[in-house]
Design a protein around this motif. Structure first.
Motif, PDB file in Angstrom:
ATOM      1  N   LEU A  53      22.764 -10.857  66.356  1.00  0.00           N
ATOM      2  CA  LEU A  53      23.981 -11.504  65.895  1.00  0.00           C
ATOM      3  C   LEU A  53      24.129 -12.887  66.506  1.00  0.00           C
ATOM      4  CD1 LEU A  53      26.367 -10.685  64.074  1.00  0.00           C
ATOM      5  CD2 LEU A  53      27.653 -10.275  66.174  1.00  0.00           C
ATOM      6  N   LYS A  54      23.872 -12.972  67.826  1.00  0.00           N
ATOM      7  CA  LYS A  54      23.984 -14.260  68.523  1.00  0.00           C
ATOM      8  C   LYS A  54      23.060 -15.288  67.878  1.00  0.00           C
ATOM      9  CE  LYS A  54      24.684 -12.666  73.081  1.00  0.00           C
ATOM     10  NZ  LYS A  54      23.860 -12.391  74.251  1.00  0.00           N
ATOM     11  N   PHE A  55      21.839 -14.875  67.653  1.00  0.00           N
ATOM     12  CA  PHE A  55      20.870 -15.803  67.082  1.00  0.00           C
ATOM     13  C   PHE A  55      21.302 -16.226  65.687  1.00  0.00           C
ATOM     14  CE2 PHE A  55      17.138 -16.279  64.330  1.00  0.00           C
ATOM     15  CZ  PHE A  55      16.713 -17.499  64.826  1.00  0.00           C
ATOM     16  N   LEU A  56      21.757 -15.238  64.919  1.00  0.00           N
ATOM     17  CA  LEU A  56      22.157 -15.521  63.545  1.00  0.00           C
ATOM     18  C   LEU A  56      23.285 -16.545  63.524  1.00  0.00           C
ATOM     19  CD1 LEU A  56      21.083 -14.394  60.937  1.00  0.00           C
ATOM     20  CD2 LEU A  56      23.013 -12.835  60.862  1.00  0.00           C
ATOM     21  N   LEU A  57      24.270 -16.369  64.415  1.00  0.00           N
ATOM     22  CA  LEU A  57      25.401 -17.290  64.466  1.00  0.00           C
ATOM     23  C   LEU A  57      24.938 -18.687  64.852  1.00  0.00           C
ATOM     24  CD1 LEU A  57      28.337 -15.288  66.056  1.00  0.00           C
ATOM     25  CD2 LEU A  57      28.128 -16.197  63.746  1.00  0.00           C
ATOM     26  N   ALA A  58      24.115 -18.769  65.898  1.00  0.00           N
ATOM     27  CA  ALA A  58      23.655 -20.080  66.366  1.00  0.00           C
ATOM     28  C   ALA A  58      22.887 -20.786  65.267  1.00  0.00           C
ATOM     29  CB  ALA A  58      22.789 -19.926  67.615  1.00  0.00           C
ATOM     30  N   TYR A  59      22.017 -20.040  64.607  1.00  0.00           N
ATOM     31  CA  TYR A  59      21.172 -20.639  63.591  1.00  0.00           C
ATOM     32  C   TYR A  59      22.001 -21.090  62.390  1.00  0.00           C
ATOM     33  CZ  TYR A  59      16.943 -21.370  60.878  1.00  0.00           C
ATOM     34  OH  TYR A  59      15.935 -21.936  60.161  1.00  0.00           O
ATOM     35  N   ALA A  60      22.926 -20.216  61.966  1.00  0.00           N
ATOM     36  CA  ALA A  60      23.728 -20.551  60.791  1.00  0.00           C
ATOM     37  C   ALA A  60      24.599 -21.767  61.070  1.00  0.00           C
ATOM     38  CB  ALA A  60      24.594 -19.359  60.392  1.00  0.00           C
ATOM     39  N   SER A  61      25.218 -21.807  62.248  1.00  0.00           N
ATOM     40  CA  SER A  61      26.094 -22.939  62.526  1.00  0.00           C
ATOM     41  C   SER A  61      25.289 -24.228  62.604  1.00  0.00           C
ATOM     42  CB  SER A  61      26.887 -22.702  63.818  1.00  0.00           C
ATOM     43  OG  SER A  61      26.005 -22.568  64.898  1.00  0.00           O
ATOM     44  N   ALA A  62      24.085 -24.152  63.172  1.00  0.00           N
ATOM     45  CA  ALA A  62      23.258 -25.358  63.250  1.00  0.00           C
ATOM     46  C   ALA A  62      22.895 -25.838  61.851  1.00  0.00           C
ATOM     47  CB  ALA A  62      21.997 -25.091  64.065  1.00  0.00           C
ATOM     48  N   LEU A  63      22.572 -24.899  60.983  1.00  0.00           N
ATOM     49  CA  LEU A  63      22.201 -25.272  59.616  1.00  0.00           C
ATOM     50  C   LEU A  63      23.365 -25.935  58.909  1.00  0.00           C
ATOM     51  CD1 LEU A  63      20.065 -22.427  58.059  1.00  0.00           C
ATOM     52  CD2 LEU A  63      19.386 -24.743  58.594  1.00  0.00           C
ATOM     53  N   VAL A  64      24.560 -25.321  59.050  1.00  0.00           N
ATOM     54  CA  VAL A  64      25.733 -25.878  58.363  1.00  0.00           C
ATOM     55  C   VAL A  64      26.015 -27.273  58.874  1.00  0.00           C
ATOM     56  CG1 VAL A  64      28.224 -25.650  58.130  1.00  0.00           C
ATOM     57  CG2 VAL A  64      26.758 -23.645  57.854  1.00  0.00           C
ATOM     58  N   LEU A  65      25.997 -27.433  60.201  1.00  0.00           N
ATOM     59  CA  LEU A  65      26.232 -28.750  60.787  1.00  0.00           C
ATOM     60  C   LEU A  65      25.253 -29.769  60.242  1.00  0.00           C
ATOM     61  CD1 LEU A  65      26.886 -28.100  64.563  1.00  0.00           C
ATOM     62  CD2 LEU A  65      28.373 -29.294  62.960  1.00  0.00           C
ATOM     63  N   MET A  66      23.994 -29.353  60.186  1.00  0.00           N
ATOM     64  CA  MET A  66      22.956 -30.288  59.817  1.00  0.00           C
ATOM     65  C   MET A  66      23.126 -30.770  58.386  1.00  0.00           C
ATOM     66  SD  MET A  66      19.084 -29.695  60.831  1.00  0.00           S
ATOM     67  CE  MET A  66      18.370 -29.435  59.242  1.00  0.00           C
ATOM     68  N   PHE A  67      23.496 -29.815  57.508  1.00  0.00           N
ATOM     69  CA  PHE A  67      23.530 -30.201  56.108  1.00  0.00           C
ATOM     70  C   PHE A  67      24.818 -30.892  55.711  1.00  0.00           C
ATOM     71  CE2 PHE A  67      19.959 -27.288  55.573  1.00  0.00           C
ATOM     72  CZ  PHE A  67      19.147 -28.161  54.890  1.00  0.00           C
ATOM     73  N   TYR A  68      25.915 -30.600  56.429  1.00  0.00           N
ATOM     74  CA  TYR A  68      27.174 -31.158  55.967  1.00  0.00           C
ATOM     75  C   TYR A  68      27.656 -32.338  56.786  1.00  0.00           C
ATOM     76  CZ  TYR A  68      27.417 -27.363  52.730  1.00  0.00           C
ATOM     77  OH  TYR A  68      27.128 -26.517  51.706  1.00  0.00           O
ATOM     78  N   PHE A  69      27.211 -32.432  58.027  1.00  0.00           N
ATOM     79  CA  PHE A  69      27.775 -33.495  58.851  1.00  0.00           C
ATOM     80  C   PHE A  69      26.766 -34.526  59.311  1.00  0.00           C
ATOM     81  CE2 PHE A  69      30.511 -29.790  59.388  1.00  0.00           C
ATOM     82  CZ  PHE A  69      31.687 -30.341  58.922  1.00  0.00           C
ATOM     83  N   LEU A  70      25.494 -34.220  59.186  1.00  0.00           N
ATOM     84  CA  LEU A  70      24.507 -35.162  59.675  1.00  0.00           C
ATOM     85  C   LEU A  70      23.653 -35.640  58.525  1.00  0.00           C
ATOM     86  CD1 LEU A  70      23.368 -33.212  62.811  1.00  0.00           C
ATOM     87  CD2 LEU A  70      24.845 -35.192  62.760  1.00  0.00           C
ATOM     88  N   SER A  71      23.300 -36.901  58.594  1.00  0.00           N
ATOM     89  CA  SER A  71      22.420 -37.411  57.553  1.00  0.00           C
ATOM     90  C   SER A  71      21.542 -38.486  58.175  1.00  0.00           C
ATOM     91  CB  SER A  71      23.240 -37.989  56.410  1.00  0.00           C
ATOM     92  OG  SER A  71      23.891 -39.146  56.882  1.00  0.00           O
ATOM     93  N   GLU A  72      20.789 -39.130  57.319  1.00  0.00           N
ATOM     94  CA  GLU A  72      19.901 -40.187  57.781  1.00  0.00           C
ATOM     95  C   GLU A  72      20.684 -41.311  58.447  1.00  0.00           C
ATOM     96  OE1 GLU A  72      16.539 -42.705  55.527  1.00  0.00           O
ATOM     97  OE2 GLU A  72      17.035 -40.771  54.662  1.00  0.00           O
ATOM     98  N   GLN A  73      21.949 -41.472  58.017  1.00  0.00           N
ATOM     99  CA  GLN A  73      22.699 -42.632  58.491  1.00  0.00           C
ATOM    100  C   GLN A  73      23.491 -42.373  59.775  1.00  0.00           C
ATOM    101  OE1 GLN A  73      22.660 -42.157  54.966  1.00  0.00           O
ATOM    102  NE2 GLN A  73      21.072 -43.726  55.001  1.00  0.00           N
ATOM    103  N   SER A  74      23.579 -41.134  60.182  1.00  0.00           N
ATOM    104  CA  SER A  74      24.496 -40.855  61.290  1.00  0.00           C
ATOM    105  C   SER A  74      24.025 -41.534  62.568  1.00  0.00           C
ATOM    106  CB  SER A  74      24.645 -39.348  61.500  1.00  0.00           C
ATOM    107  OG  SER A  74      23.404 -38.741  61.434  1.00  0.00           O
ATOM    108  N   GLU A  75      25.009 -42.128  63.251  1.00  0.00           N
ATOM    109  CA  GLU A  75      24.717 -42.857  64.484  1.00  0.00           C
ATOM    110  C   GLU A  75      25.775 -42.505  65.521  1.00  0.00           C
ATOM    111  OE1 GLU A  75      24.550 -46.998  63.572  1.00  0.00           O
ATOM    112  OE2 GLU A  75      22.770 -46.738  62.310  1.00  0.00           O
ATOM    113  N   GLY A  76      25.562 -42.976  66.734  1.00  0.00           N
ATOM    114  CA  GLY A  76      26.579 -42.770  67.758  1.00  0.00           C
ATOM    115  C   GLY A  76      26.269 -41.589  68.649  1.00  0.00           C
ATOM    116  N   LEU A  77      27.061 -41.487  69.719  1.00  0.00           N
ATOM    117  CA  LEU A  77      26.754 -40.510  70.772  1.00  0.00           C
ATOM    118  C   LEU A  77      26.952 -39.077  70.297  1.00  0.00           C
ATOM    119  CD1 LEU A  77      25.982 -40.159  73.736  1.00  0.00           C
ATOM    120  CD2 LEU A  77      28.416 -40.035  74.245  1.00  0.00           C
ATOM    121  N   ILE A  78      28.104 -38.804  69.680  1.00  0.00           N
ATOM    122  CA  ILE A  78      28.387 -37.423  69.285  1.00  0.00           C
ATOM    123  C   ILE A  78      27.353 -36.951  68.282  1.00  0.00           C
ATOM    124  CG2 ILE A  78      30.055 -35.921  68.156  1.00  0.00           C
ATOM    125  CD1 ILE A  78      32.243 -37.668  69.355  1.00  0.00           C
TER     126      ILE A  78
END
Lengths: 231, 198
Positions: A53-78
């Motif tokens: 379950l832990k792994f599934l949660l970590a992996y799913a959240s990383a995937l969601v973050l990656m596809f919805y909030f990060l892109s080629e253009q993202s810059e900055g510390l956060i």
């Protein structure tokens, strides 16, 4: 369900191979996800629910973050910290979790007999077996060192990075060397390193599940490579 | 340990396994930092030799026969492969291990000078991990961006690691390997020889 160690090793190989090649199209992502799901399902079958379950949660959240909030253009510390987190989880977690599953569910005897069947030289087989067994030990020793330091009120080595490192490294090495001595003594009494060919109590046999899983993994790899490089 | 036979024993294999695990744990702890900024990836050549100097010097005190350093490098190559570093670097890692082993052997595994040089060479395995970045530069960059990294990260990575800088990185890696060996030896002397472990 009982899998042959050879199947498990093959699984580690395939997962690290596929994880290494980046997925571009949704179809390739689908293959990658299904490959990642295999160790999770296997873990559930082994009744290791919380890790799965832990792994599934970590992996799913990383995937969601990656596809919805990060892109080629993202810059900055956060963004770069987020990329760090997502990069580690998406890139390495599948391989790590597979390796973890294999380490947790393979008995050392099984592993040795599997290595013998694959005609791996004794030296590499023994060393690999020790590496496999040793990661949990390192973790355990490390946390007891931390406990001991906390008990004496040594926190983080007084903010000095070098001492922080030294205070953890030296005791860890001490205990690892000692455990190593014990381990060699135990292994030699069991006849490791003798002149004759060792026999094994465990007879390895490939079952239906093994063939099925191997076929699936091979097919996934072939399809992945063909779709990525040839189409 | 008084045994003069040249063949490796089970005890030696176990020692190699233990130190491979420790080395990997150190590498892993620092390796994760690389995701924060690509310049950290380039600075592995400085961080890792210094950090792994202590365990490796302890390892060298246990080496007496040819093959142990080679096996260590083979294990590293296998672990790096599972860790997702790719197979391109593996022959280089093992090559560095064999050469390091030969150099240390020429000093009977006792000469400190030879050990320093040997550890410097051994550290080139870190550079071997950059190898895929160099050889497959164009597709690797695309892979990174497709894989979810920002273009900023990819650009910085290639600014830090490219065909021009690799020479500098290799030299740095060797130099810091030697420095790491000297520091490691001092620490081993301070803690382990006093305690009689070595």
């Amino acid at each position: 369900m009982k899998l042959d160690p050879r199947t498990k090793l093959f699984m580690v190989f395939v997962v690290s191979l596929i994880v290494m090649m980046s997925a571009i199209t949704p179809f390739l992502w689908a293959i990658r996800l299904s490959i990642t799901l295999i160790p999770i399902i296997l873990m559930i079958l082994e009744k290791k629910y919380s890790s799965a379950l832990k792994f599934l949660l970590a992996y799913a959240s990383a995937l969601v973050l990656m596809f919805y909030f990060l892109s080629e253009q993202s810059e900055g510390l956060i963004a770069s910290l987020l990329i760090g987190y997502c990069g580690i989880v998406v890139q390495f977690m599948p391989a790590l979790i597979t390796a973890w599953y294999v380490v947790r569910t393979t008995k050392i005897g099984e592993f040795m007999s599997c290595m013998q069947k694959m005609h791996v030289p004794d030296g590499i087989a023994v060393s690999l077996a020790v590496v496999m067994r040793f990661f949990p030990t390192i973790k355990e020793e490390y946390s007891s060192i931390n406990d001991a330091m906390r008990m004496r009120g040594v926190m983080l080595g007084g903010g000095n990075v070098l001492r922080m490192f030294e205070f953890r490294m030296i005791p860890l090495l001490f205990s690892c060397v000692n455990i190593g001595e014990e381990l060699s003594a135990a292994a030699i009494t069991r006849g490791l390193g003798g002149e004759v060919k060792r026999s094994s109590v465990i007879e390895l046999k490939l079952g239906i599940a093994d063939f099925f899983l191997m076929a699936f993994l091979t097919a996934a790899t072939v399809i992945f490579v063909v779709f990525k490089y040839f189409l | 340990m008084e045994n003069t036979s040249k063949k490796l024993k089970a005890k030696d294999f176990i020692t190699v396994g233990i130190f491979a695990a420790i080395l990997f744990a150190v590498e892993f702890a620092f390796g994760m930092l690389g995701y924060i900024h690509p310049y950290i990836v380039a600075s592995y050549v400085i961080i890792l030799p210094l950090a792994s100097g202590i365990p490796m010097m302890l390892f060298y005190t246990k080496v007496e026969k040819f093959g142990m350093i080679t096996i260590l490098s083979i294990l590293l190559a296998i672990i790096m492969f599972i860790g997702g570093m790719g197979y391109l670097g593996a022959p280089l890692i093992i090559g560095a291990g064999v050469i390091a082993d030969l150099i240390a052997k020429s000093g009977q595994y006792k000469s400190f000078k030879k050990i320093v040089i040997s550890f410097g060479i051994f550290n080139l395995w870190i550079c071997a991990n950059y190898f895929p970045i160099l050889v497959t530069a164009e597709s690797y960059r695309q892979d990174l961006i497709d894989g979810g990294y920002s273009a900023e990260y990819a650009n910085n990575l290639f600014a830090a690691i490219n065909v021009k800088t690799i020479g500098v990185l290799v030299v740095l890696c060797f130099i810091f390997g030697c420095i790491g060996a000297v520091i490691g030896k001092a620490v081993v002397k301070k803690h382990f020889e006093k305690a009689g472990i070595v």
